[in-house]
Design an enzyme around this catalytic site. Sequence first.
Site, PDB file in Angstrom:
ATOM      1  N   HIS A  17      -5.597 -10.416  -3.979  1.00 30.50           N
ATOM      2  CA  HIS A  17      -5.009 -10.305  -5.315  1.00 30.50           C
ATOM      3  C   HIS A  17      -3.509 -10.627  -5.258  1.00 30.50           C
ATOM      4  O   HIS A  17      -3.002 -11.410  -6.070  1.00 30.50           O
ATOM      5  CB  HIS A  17      -5.246  -8.881  -5.835  1.00 30.50           C
ATOM      6  CG  HIS A  17      -4.653  -8.586  -7.166  1.00 30.50           C
ATOM      7  ND1 HIS A  17      -5.418  -8.396  -8.287  1.00 30.50           N
ATOM      8  CD2 HIS A  17      -3.369  -8.427  -7.569  1.00 30.50           C
ATOM      9  CE1 HIS A  17      -4.633  -8.132  -9.319  1.00 30.50           C
ATOM     10  NE2 HIS A  17      -3.381  -8.149  -8.902  1.00 30.50           N
ATOM     11  N   GLU A  18      -2.809 -10.029  -4.293  1.00 30.12           N
ATOM     12  CA  GLU A  18      -1.359 -10.231  -4.192  1.00 30.12           C
ATOM     13  C   GLU A  18      -1.013 -11.636  -3.709  1.00 30.12           C
ATOM     14  O   GLU A  18      -0.047 -12.239  -4.189  1.00 30.12           O
ATOM     15  CB  GLU A  18      -0.725  -9.157  -3.298  1.00 30.12           C
ATOM     16  CG  GLU A  18      -0.941  -7.729  -3.760  1.00 30.12           C
ATOM     17  CD  GLU A  18      -0.554  -7.443  -5.206  1.00 30.12           C
ATOM     18  OE1 GLU A  18       0.313  -8.150  -5.770  1.00 30.12           O
ATOM     19  OE2 GLU A  18      -1.119  -6.501  -5.787  1.00 30.12           O
ATOM     20  N   HIS A  35      -0.915 -13.992  -6.539  1.00 30.09           N
ATOM     21  CA  HIS A  35       0.343 -13.952  -7.301  1.00 30.09           C
ATOM     22  C   HIS A  35       1.375 -14.916  -6.728  1.00 30.09           C
ATOM     23  O   HIS A  35       2.120 -15.554  -7.481  1.00 30.09           O
ATOM     24  CB  HIS A  35       0.943 -12.541  -7.295  1.00 30.09           C
ATOM     25  CG  HIS A  35       0.393 -11.634  -8.330  1.00 30.09           C
ATOM     26  ND1 HIS A  35       0.520 -11.855  -9.682  1.00 30.09           N
ATOM     27  CD2 HIS A  35      -0.286 -10.467  -8.210  1.00 30.09           C
ATOM     28  CE1 HIS A  35      -0.055 -10.873 -10.353  1.00 30.09           C
ATOM     29  NE2 HIS A  35      -0.565 -10.021  -9.483  1.00 30.09           N
ATOM     30  N   CYS A  60      -3.959  -4.805 -12.648  1.00 36.11           N
ATOM     31  CA  CYS A  60      -2.722  -5.426 -12.189  1.00 36.11           C
ATOM     32  C   CYS A  60      -1.547  -4.779 -12.912  1.00 36.11           C
ATOM     33  O   CYS A  60      -1.635  -4.519 -14.119  1.00 36.11           O
ATOM     34  CB  CYS A  60      -2.784  -6.921 -12.491  1.00 36.11           C
ATOM     35  SG  CYS A  60      -1.342  -7.848 -11.961  1.00 36.11           S
TER      36      CYS A  60
END
Length: 173
Positions: free
Chosen positions: A133-134, A137, A91
């Site tokens: 993953h994004e 966030h 990351c």
Amino acid sequence: MSILEILYYPDKRLRTIADPVVAVSDDTNQIINDMFDTMYFKKGIGLAATQVNIHQQIIVIDLYKKNKQRLVFINPSITKKTGIISIPESCLSIPQIYEIVPRSEKITIQSLDQYGNKFEMEANNLLAICIQHEVDHLFGKLFIDHLSPLKIKKIHKKIKKLSKTFKKNQFPL
């Protein structure tokens, strides 16, 4: 070209839940362009607006890192997940840390594009992992949150050690 400042773990702002984008505007597109510039500069393949202290539901991805397949997701929603794949993840907000994280191998995502048009797409393998993953966030979640407490403790030690080799403004703790 505008390079935005990346927030580094354990900055509490990374835990902020992003707000949906109400209307896609010229300002939204400027944010998107700046995010791509930042992602390419930092040699990443994905970036969520939260990572640059913009708490709107915007994600940019380019798996090739060379302006070849620019993908934009505004207000993304993963509607279907199948299979499991586990590969090392890293990351931009947690540099030089790589850990294996189990993710869905194939996903379906609904989103707006940079023009405000709704779309749906399927993604698998690396693209599916990057999107998941994004999206994490945008909801204040980091890839290390998928790990065991013992692994997280080891990562904290490694980050402290690494932070001594970085200037404070590059990797603050």
